[in-house]
Design an enzyme around this catalytic site. Structure first.
Site, short mmCIF file in Angstrom:
data_model
loop_
_atom_site.label_atom_id
_atom_site.label_comp_id
_atom_site.label_asym_id
_atom_site.label_seq_id
_atom_site.Cartn_x
_atom_site.Cartn_y
_atom_site.Cartn_z
N ASP A 1 -16.22 -25.14 -13.63
CA ASP A 1 -15.50 -25.83 -14.31
C ASP A 1 -16.09 -26.35 -15.69
OD1 ASP A 1 -13.46 -27.87 -15.13
OD2 ASP A 1 -14.44 -29.60 -13.79
N GLY B 1 -12.07 -39.23 -15.71
CA GLY B 1 -12.65 -40.41 -15.21
C GLY B 1 -11.70 -41.21 -14.54
N HIS C 1 -6.39 -30.87 -17.29
CA HIS C 1 -7.24 -31.54 -16.74
C HIS C 1 -7.15 -33.54 -16.78
CE1 HIS C 1 -10.72 -28.72 -17.21
NE2 HIS C 1 -9.77 -27.75 -17.37
N SER D 1 -6.32 -35.39 -14.30
CA SER D 1 -5.15 -35.38 -13.65
C SER D 1 -5.16 -36.34 -12.12
CB SER D 1 -4.51 -34.32 -13.31
OG SER D 1 -4.08 -33.58 -14.81
N SER D 2 -6.37 -37.19 -12.36
CA SER D 2 -6.30 -38.07 -11.06
C SER D 2 -5.31 -39.04 -11.26
CB SER D 2 -7.82 -38.54 -10.93
OG SER D 2 -8.74 -37.74 -10.17
N ASN E 1 -6.47 -30.68 -12.28
CA ASN E 1 -7.88 -30.87 -12.09
C ASN E 1 -7.91 -32.14 -11.47
OD1 ASN E 1 -8.44 -28.22 -12.91
ND2 ASN E 1 -9.98 -28.93 -14.33
O1 LIG Z 1 -10.49 -32.72 -15.19
C1 LIG Z 1 -11.15 -32.94 -14.23
C2 LIG Z 1 -12.37 -31.94 -13.83
O2 LIG Z 1 -12.29 -30.95 -14.94
C3 LIG Z 1 -11.08 -33.88 -13.30
O3 LIG Z 1 -10.19 -34.93 -13.73
P1 LIG Z 1 -10.15 -36.62 -13.42
O4 LIG Z 1 -11.41 -37.37 -13.68
O5 LIG Z 1 -9.01 -37.06 -13.38
O6 LIG Z 1 -10.24 -36.32 -11.86
O1 LIG Z 2 -14.85 -32.46 -15.67
C1 LIG Z 2 -15.13 -33.30 -15.30
C2 LIG Z 2 -15.54 -33.46 -13.94
O2 LIG Z 2 -14.65 -34.58 -13.48
C3 LIG Z 2 -16.66 -33.31 -13.41
O3 LIG Z 2 -17.55 -34.50 -13.45
P1 LIG Z 2 -19.20 -34.02 -13.58
O4 LIG Z 2 -19.66 -33.54 -14.78
O5 LIG Z 2 -19.53 -35.32 -13.39
O6 LIG Z 2 -19.50 -33.54 -12.19
ZN LIG Z 3 -11.99 -31.32 -16.99
#
Ligand SMILES: O=C(CO)COP(=O)(O)O
Ligand SMILES: O=C[C@H](O)COP(=O)(O)O
Ligand SMILES: [Zn+2]
Ligand SMILES: [Zn+2]
Length: 354
Positions: free
Chosen positions: A83, A199, A232, A234-235, A275
């Site tokens: 990622d 986030g 991305h 997309s939580s 994601n």
């Molecule tokens: O895009 C993400 C990781 O690449 C994660 O997104 P979230 O923070 O919405 O879960």
């Molecule tokens: O893209 C962001 C993801 O949520 C990964 O987060 P991180 O860099 O804290 O591992």
């Molecule tokens: Zn991302």
């Protein structure tokens, strides 16, 4: 089945009209949670590791945790995806480590903070496509900067995101530029900016079309009907998880995520990879807070990691079902990466741009 190409999974998802959640993993329990969820519903798996995950766990642990997942679940087609790679060198490192898919995030410069020019983005992404496709590895690129259309801020909490204020044109991927970008780079999947951000703090209210533009997905899809789009940030940030965290001593402000029904709509218009990291973080934190509050005498880490793992599994399972993954794993052939490399060389995986 061993490691498979992400392109193969996304092609299958496109042919059959579904989307695949890509879950970020950092440790044993998260890998186990995703695999158990996928196994219960028969879903194909994309496990993704950020640079932060590789640093947290260590390269060898990330590699072997994912290999353990393959060994334990040989019937599940699995993609190991890097990622947000910030440079071709990072992507090459991931390929050398055995990843079957990489993201070259050239929307920002190598510092992960400064918005890059279109030409820079094309150059680094094309470079990664050349080295990755030679060995059958999939490439995701990104055009447009993730950020809040409400505030103009990127949401820097994950260490990846533009610093300072961005204007709307930077935070909404332009369909014409997207077409030029795909034509020039020949990548496999394109991450687009439509108002989501990384986030927990994405929106101050339940998003409407002015701050989360599914219309932009439709416009890009019209130009790029065969390119797999990636969402991305997309939580969905479930309110019930926030409530549990607050109830058991956590301090989280009011916030809203990306509604599942908006993602389902986007899946109808070419979004194939979604994601998700934050929802797993919230689920695990809520479960650990609740367990330790209710069992203050417990101190065996396995006892509080178990409900955390179970909560992560539940959210993953729910997303697999909601995005249409149920029963799809068994339908995927699972070509080895050399076969896929041959397909790239023959030009059969070329992008069609309208
Ligand atoms: O895009 C993400 C990781 O690449 C994660 O997104 P979230 O923070 O919405 O879960
Ligand atoms: O893209 C962001 C993801 O949520 C990964 O987060 P991180 O860099 O804290 O591992
Ligand atoms: Zn991302
Ligand atoms: Zn980015």
């Amino acid at each position: 089945m061993s490691l498979v190409s992400m392109r193969e999974l996304l092609d299958h998802a496109a042919e059959n009209g579904y989307g695949i959640p890509a879950f970020n993993v950092n440790n044993l329990e998260q890998v186990q949670a995703v695999m158990a969820a996928a196994d219960e519903v028969g879903a194909p798996v994309i496990l993704q590791a950020s640079a932060g995950a590789r640093k947290y766990a260590g390269e060898a642990f990330i590699k072997h945790l994912i290999q353990a997942a393959i060994e334990q679940y040989p019937h599940i087609p699995l993609v190991m995806h890097q990622d947000h790679g910030q440079s071709p060198a990072i992507c090459q490192g991931a390929i050398d480590l055995g990843f079957s898919s990489v993201m070259m995030d050239g929307s920002l410069m190598e510092d992960g903070k400064t918005p890059a020019s279109f030409d820079y983005n094309v150059e680094v992404t094309r470079k990664v496509v050349e080295m990755a496709h030679r060995v059958g590895v999939t490439v995701e690129g990104e055009l447009g900067c993730l950020g809040s259309l409400e505030t103009g801020e990127a949401g820097e909490e994950d260490g990846i995101g533009a610093v300072g204020k961005l204007d709307h044109s930077q935070m909404l991927t332009d369909p014409e530029e997207a077409a030029q970008f795909v034509k020039a780079t020949q990548l496999d999947a394109l991450a687009i900016a439509i108002g989501t951000s990384h986030g927990a703090y994405k929106f101050t209210r339940k998003p409407t079309g002015d701050i989360l533009s599914i219309q932009r997905v439709k416009d890009i899809h019209a130009r790029l009907p065969n390119t797999h789009l990636v969402m991305h940030g997309s939580s969905s940030v479930p309110q019930e998880l926030l409530a549990i965290i607050r109830q058991y001593g956590g301090n989280m402000k009011e916030t809203y995520g990306v509604p599942v029904e908006e993602i389902q709509e986007a899946i109808k218009y070419g979004v194939r990879k979604i994601n998700i990291d934050t929802d797993i973080r919230l689920a695990m934190t809520a479960a650990v807070r609740k367990f330790l509050f209710e069992n203050p005498e417990k101190f065996d880490a396995r006892e509080w990691l178990k409900p955390a793992r179970e909560a992560a599994k539940q959210i993953c399972k729910q997303r697999y079902m909601e995005f249409g993954c149920e029963g799809q794993a068994g339908k995927i052939k699972g070509h080895n990466l050399q076969v896929v490399a041959g397909m790239y060389a023959q030009g059969v995986l070329k992008q069609v741009v309208n």
